[in-house]
Design an enzyme around this catalytic site. Structure first.
Site, PDB file in Angstrom:
ATOM      1  CB  SER A   1      -0.837   0.101   1.082  1.00 56.09           C
ATOM      2  OG  SER A   1      -1.758  -1.086   1.083  1.00 56.09           O
TER       3      SER A   1
ATOM      4  N   GLY B   1      -5.696  -3.864  -7.964  1.00 55.52           N
ATOM      5  CA  GLY B   1      -6.818  -3.008  -7.680  1.00 55.52           C
ATOM      6  C   GLY B   1      -6.365  -1.635  -7.072  1.00 55.52           C
TER       7      GLY B   1
ATOM      8  CG  ASP C   1      -5.490  -7.334   1.745  1.00 56.48           C
ATOM      9  OD1 ASP C   1      -6.760  -7.431   1.129  1.00 56.48           O
ATOM     10  OD2 ASP C   1      -4.884  -6.533   1.706  1.00 56.48           O
TER      11      ASP C   1
END
Ligand code: S3P
Length: 450
Positions: free
Chosen positions: A31, A103, A329
């Site tokens: 991220s 994504g 996740d």
């Protein structure tokens, strides 16, 4: 066996071993890596990124930012140099932006383009092309972007940004950092304050990094748990170096592998400990997992710590819905841990798993069932009863890196080996996974080798 042969192998077989030990270095946070390239490219000046995850997902974002006009290259010392051109310097790419499996990459970049007077078409692989994009493009259209997509709001999607974007005022139905981040990135060029509300706090790496680059961002939690984020528009971002901590979502695999294999005692250093990412550690500790957190420190503005994990007899618990955003996740690997626990583990409020790289509720449950485990599920929950699994079967990753790594981990605790096909997808988030596992004592082998 040469390391790169293992890393590039499509089919791996995982068997029981005598426990994991030593030091396990996991790669940089996915991220934070995406965000460092995106914000670095939107800032004015040069950003040096240390510890960047060099996985396929992040590299797809790097290529997309280059196509949008930013400079990105690797320095001799291994760090990455992002030459930001400011939001005014970003341009319409000549070719569609292919974000592969990512994504995060595709949704955040849609936000970037939506806030600028440029046009880009976005595409991706089979898995990404099945995933819903309207959750991002609908609110971006409300900010003034023009969007076209394939039926059902799927890729390919073309976004033409607004000349003068309207500030966002969005109430998200789901706690999603990707939706929130897309709005905030589009809001950078809007006049006025963009406001995004989400039902629970999702990871706040975008908020933190926007502040690091000089934007004004406020966050608050309301009494009912609603997370409200406000960003002052017409922001000018100033380049600022980033140190990427190691990814807690990648650390999840060696953590669970060590917990479920007898004889394990593993050190996993330098893991990002943002409280919006540590739900799995809390959960495994509640299940009786021996996870010692030490050497807590701040590195490059991020809270990190070392983890020492020893084999433990786990027991089942209820994992509350409110925790889902902080470990979204990690449910596939938690389900694997639950197969080895005493009693039943109920994972509640996990409907978002249905729209990840695969429908992770169905794929995880079907895989555990095929391995001989006891599992039920519905739209919003998974229930696993422990006691071990037989294994001795094969499962396909279906282009989902976390499915591949989860079932390779299950093979370490099952009676018979487990074969996983489609393993190169692991490189999206964790290049070198199999090599690092074997370096600490695992028995991952290429199918057919003995
Ligand atoms: C991510 C947010 C999460 C997570 C994904 C990474 C991010 O998705 O599943 O792997 O970097 O913002 P959602 O925000 O859609 O839940």
């Amino acid at each position: 066996m040469a390391d790169d042969v293992l890393t590039r192998s499509e089919t791996l077989v995982s068997s029981r071993h005598a426990g994991l030990s030593g030091r396990f270095d996991v790669p940089g946070d996915k991220s934070i890596s995406h965000r460092s390239l995106i914000l670095g490219g939107m800032a004015i000046g040069t950003t040096r990124v240390t510890g960047l995850l060099e996985g396929d997902d992040v590299m797809a974002t790097a290529r997309a930012m280059q196509a949008l006009g930013a400079g990105i290259s690797q320095d001799e010392d291994g760090s990455w140099i992002v030459t930001g051109v400011g939001t005014a310097g970003l341009v319409s790419p000549e070719q569609p932006l292919d974000l592969g499996n990512s994504g995060t990459g595709v949704r955040l970049l849609m936000g970037v383009v939506a806030g600028l007077p440029i046009t880009a078409t976005f595409c991706g692989d089979e898995s990404l092309s099945r995933r819903p994009m309207a959750r991002v493009t609908d609110p971006l259209a409300q900010m003034g972007a023009a969007v076209t997509s394939r039926d059902g709001g799927r890729l390919p999607v073309t976004v033409t940004g607004a000349q003068t974007p309207l500030a966002a005022d969005h109430v998200s139905k789901v706690a999603s950092a990707q939706i929130k981040s897309a709005m905030l990135l589009a809001g950078l060029n809007a006049r006025g304050t963009s406001i995004v509300r989400e039902p629970h706090a999702s990871r706040d790496h975008t908020e933190a990094m926007l502040r690091h680059f000089g934007a004004t961002v406020r966050q608050r939690l309301e009494e009912d748990g609603t997370h409200v984020v406000e960003l002052e528009g017409e922001a000018v971002l100033t380049a600022s170096d980033v140190i990427v901590p190691r990814d807690p979502s990648s650390a999840a695999f060696p953590m669970v592998a060590a917990l479920i294999t007898e004889g394990s005692d593993l050190l996993i250093p330098g893991i990002g400990m943002n409280p919006l990412r540590t739900g799995l550690i809390t959960t495994l500790q509640e299940m009786g997992g021996d996870i010692e957190i030490s050497n807590e420190r701040t590195e490059g503005g991020e809270y990190v710590a070392d983890l020492r994990v020893r084999h433990s007899q786990l027991h089942g618990i209820d994992v509350p819905a409110e925790r889902a955003a902080s470990m979204i996740d990690e449910y596939p690997i938690l389900a694997v841990a639950a197969t080895q626990a005493e009693g039943t583990t109920r994972m509640l409020g996990v409907a978002e798993l249905r729209v990840k790289e695969t429908d992770r509720i169905a794929v995880v449950a079907d895989g555990i069932f095929a391995a001989g485990g006891t599992v039920t599920y519905d739209e919003d929950s998974i229930t696993v009863t422990g006691g071990g699994v037989a294994g001795g079967m094969s499962i396909d990753s279906q282009h989902d890196h976390r499915i591949a790594m989860s079932f390779l981990t299950l093979g370490m605790g099952s009676d018979q080996p487990i074969t996983v096909t489609g393993c190169t997808t692991i490189n999206t988030s964790f290049p070198g996974f199999a090599v690092s596992m074997n370096g600490c004592g695992a028995a991952l082998a290429i199918a057919g080798d003995s």
